[in-house]
Design an enzyme around this catalytic site. Structure first.
Site, PDB file in Angstrom:
ATOM      1  N   ARG A  39     -15.461  61.132  40.454  1.00  0.00           N
ATOM      2  CA  ARG A  39     -15.472  62.598  40.583  1.00  0.00           C
ATOM      3  C   ARG A  39     -14.063  63.163  40.753  1.00  0.00           C
ATOM      4  NH1 ARG A  39     -20.959  63.217  44.206  1.00  0.00           N
ATOM      5  NH2 ARG A  39     -22.343  63.573  42.440  1.00  0.00           N
ATOM      6  N   LYS A 204     -34.822  59.281  44.614  1.00  0.00           N
ATOM      7  CA  LYS A 204     -35.200  60.630  45.059  1.00  0.00           C
ATOM      8  C   LYS A 204     -36.415  61.099  44.266  1.00  0.00           C
ATOM      9  CE  LYS A 204     -30.449  61.893  46.168  1.00  0.00           C
ATOM     10  NZ  LYS A 204     -29.281  62.546  45.539  1.00  0.00           N
ATOM     11  N   GLY A 357     -25.290  60.826  40.417  1.00  0.00           N
ATOM     12  CA  GLY A 357     -24.153  60.133  41.009  1.00  0.00           C
ATOM     13  C   GLY A 357     -24.318  58.623  40.988  1.00  0.00           C
ATOM     14  N   GLY A 381     -28.226  66.571  40.777  1.00  0.00           N
ATOM     15  CA  GLY A 381     -29.111  67.659  41.187  1.00  0.00           C
ATOM     16  C   GLY A 381     -28.961  68.880  40.306  1.00  0.00           C
TER      17      GLY A 381
HETATM   18  P1  ADP Z   1     -28.977  59.335  41.020  1.00  0.00           P
HETATM   19  O1  ADP Z   1     -27.893  59.460  42.069  1.00  0.00           O
HETATM   20  O2  ADP Z   1     -28.487  58.660  39.778  1.00  0.00           O
HETATM   21  O3  ADP Z   1     -29.651  60.645  40.757  1.00  0.00           O
HETATM   22  P2  ADP Z   1     -30.887  58.472  43.007  1.00  0.00           P
HETATM   23  O4  ADP Z   1     -29.973  58.979  44.060  1.00  0.00           O
HETATM   24  O5  ADP Z   1     -32.195  59.165  42.836  1.00  0.00           O
HETATM   25  O6  ADP Z   1     -30.127  58.376  41.612  1.00  0.00           O
HETATM   26  O7  ADP Z   1     -31.257  56.956  43.281  1.00  0.00           O
HETATM   27  C1  ADP Z   1     -30.306  55.923  43.333  1.00  0.00           C
HETATM   28  C2  ADP Z   1     -30.788  54.805  44.189  1.00  0.00           C
HETATM   29  O8  ADP Z   1     -32.098  54.423  43.836  1.00  0.00           O
HETATM   30  C3  ADP Z   1     -29.941  53.555  44.068  1.00  0.00           C
HETATM   31  O9  ADP Z   1     -29.199  53.400  45.238  1.00  0.00           O
HETATM   32  C4  ADP Z   1     -30.980  52.436  43.874  1.00  0.00           C
HETATM   33  O10 ADP Z   1     -30.728  51.318  44.703  1.00  0.00           O
HETATM   34  C5  ADP Z   1     -32.263  53.103  44.278  1.00  0.00           C
HETATM   35  N1  ADP Z   1     -33.477  52.507  43.671  1.00  0.00           N
HETATM   36  C6  ADP Z   1     -33.714  52.259  42.380  1.00  0.00           C
HETATM   37  N2  ADP Z   1     -34.908  51.659  42.218  1.00  0.00           N
HETATM   38  C7  ADP Z   1     -35.436  51.518  43.435  1.00  0.00           C
HETATM   39  C8  ADP Z   1     -36.660  50.941  43.936  1.00  0.00           C
HETATM   40  N3  ADP Z   1     -37.532  50.398  43.112  1.00  0.00           N
HETATM   41  N4  ADP Z   1     -36.858  50.979  45.262  1.00  0.00           N
HETATM   42  C9  ADP Z   1     -35.960  51.515  46.090  1.00  0.00           C
HETATM   43  N5  ADP Z   1     -34.798  52.069  45.682  1.00  0.00           N
HETATM   44  C10 ADP Z   1     -34.539  52.063  44.381  1.00  0.00           C
HETATM   45 MG    MG Z   2     -28.004  59.592  44.195  1.00  0.00          MG
END
Ligand code: ADP
Ligand code: MG
Length: 401
Positions: A39, A204, A357, A381
């Protein structure tokens, strides 16, 4: 909508730039290390553009979620230092946001100089839900500058003082980073090249389910991985053990499955899952069928069969939006699904967009060349809210200019 050129000659003008410098930090041997500076690097071009134009650049940004009061653990000082390295010039640092240090630091700037103000969220006015409290803080920020440039894409969906209210008080423009992000999002929503495939994952879950509503009208295929999978599998009547689950979203997932079938949108769910006995426990990692997750196991990645199927489903895509890792990619035993999807995106003959992120961090951590992707977004987001069809306050406010 006004770009930086619309601000006219910037020589000698104080320009407040809202950047997104919210990077992950780690304490190593008593010193703070930045674990992913993506970033900061993404913020450099606009800051450099303003500095080259002779502006006195005042950068404001947040880090983490301090509670509206100073907290040294969330200081932007190490970020300012890294920004200086990347810019190849000295960057001044104010130890407060709108106090004495900020005034003195800004007053000492010469044309082309750059300063970073301390974490804007050390002030309760930044995120206050009370319009007057926010407005008063934004007024103090505005006094530090003659113009405002909004370049923190990761926060444009927030109605916060340094994003929204300050733009009501100064001649304002959109920075190049935000302009690029909005341009890409438009290409994803207005007449995308087909097939248009969306991949959703991450942790999320409830935040992200909302976007599916809108995507069912636009995408041809929806691939679902990550923590979101289990609410869908449960909605189909399967056992999901101790996996991430949002019980209150089961009806919504059922509705999406029905609606997708009616609209001819293909929802692809994993057929196999990598499970473990406890979170991140590599030693107990094993592959099970998606409809046979043991009651005492938790799903941490899509399985190898699913990873191959997801990659194949992406093969002929002309537009791809991917948000959210397919598994707990931070641990190697659970990184296979994310690696397969990221790899498939690098071979797309069309527009491939990575949003979020952690997804962007995964791409870098797994060793992919960022240049192999069409666009890596800095804001998860904000992208999702745009794709959901919501108005982004930080963008709408610039349209008034
Ligand atoms: P982004 O930041 O790309 O929008 P999120 O913040 O929603 O993504 O999610 C990222 C996290 O999701 C990662 O730290 C990853 O470890 C976790 N994750 C992915 N699959 C699973 C799962 N099956 N159970 C728990 N956590 C998970
Ligand atoms: Mg995230």
């Amino acid at each position: 909508m006004s770009d930086i050129a619309s601000l006219g000659d910037l020589t000698g003008k104080r320009v407040l730039v809202r950047s997104d410098l919210n990077v992950p930090l780690e304490q190593v041997d008593g010193t703070t290390a930045i674990t992913d500076d993506g970033r900061i690097r993404a913020s450099v071009p606009t800051i450099k553009q303003l500095s080259d134009a002779g502006a006195r650049v005042v950068v404001t940004a947040h880090l983490g979620r301090p509670d509206g009061a100073p907290d040294p653990a969330f200081s932007l000082a190490p970020v300012a230092a890294r920004l200086g390295e990347l810019l190849g010039r000295e960057v001044a640092f104010a130890t407060d946001t709108v106090g004495e240090s900020a005034s003195e630091t800004v007053a000492a700037l010469a044309d082309g100089d750059v300063a970073v103000l301390e974490n804007v969220r050390f002030n309760e006015g930044e995120t206050s839900k009370d319009d007057d409290v926010r407005a008063s803080f934004a007024g103090q920020l505005a006094q530090l500058a003659d113009a405002f440039v909004s370049d923190g894409f990761g926060v444009v969906h927030r109605k916060q003082a340094s994003v929204y209210d300050v733009a009501l008080r100064l001649p304002s423009a959109m920075g190049g980073l935000v302009a690029t992000e909005i341009d890409v999002l438009r290409r994803l929503t207005i007449d995308p090249a087909r097939p248009y495939v969306v991949v959703l994952g991450g942790s999320k879950v409830s935040d992200k389910l909302g976007v599916i509503d809108n995507l069912l009208e636009k995408a041809d295929k929806l691939l679902i991985g990550g923590g979101m999978v289990f609410t869908f599998l449960k909605a189909q009547g399967h056992e999901v053990g101790k996996s991430l689950l949002e019980d209150d979203q089961l009806d919504i997932c059922r509705r999406y499955l029905t609606e997708a079938a009616e609209r001819g949108v293909e929802i692809v769910l994993p057929t196999d899952i990598v499970v473990a006995d406890s979170f991140g426990d590599e030693a107990s990692a094993r592959v099970v069928a998606a409809d046979a997750i043991p009651a005492d196991a938790l799903g941490l990645d899509i399985g190898p069969e699913s990873a191959a199927a997801f990659a194949a489903a992406l093969g002929d895509a002309k537009t791809v939006f991917w948000n959210g890792p397919m598994g707990v990619f931070e641990v190697d035993a659970f990184a296979g699904g994310t690696r397969a999807v990221a790899g498939a995106l690098t071979t797309i003959d069309g527009l491939s967009v990575v949003g979020g992120g952690d997804s962007a961090a995964a791409v870098r951590q797994l060793g992919f060349d960022e240049a192999a992707f069409g666009h890596i977004s800095t804001g998860g987001g904000a992208s999702l809210e745009y794709l959901e069809g919501k108005e982004l306050p930080g963008i709408a406010v610039l349209e008034r200019h």
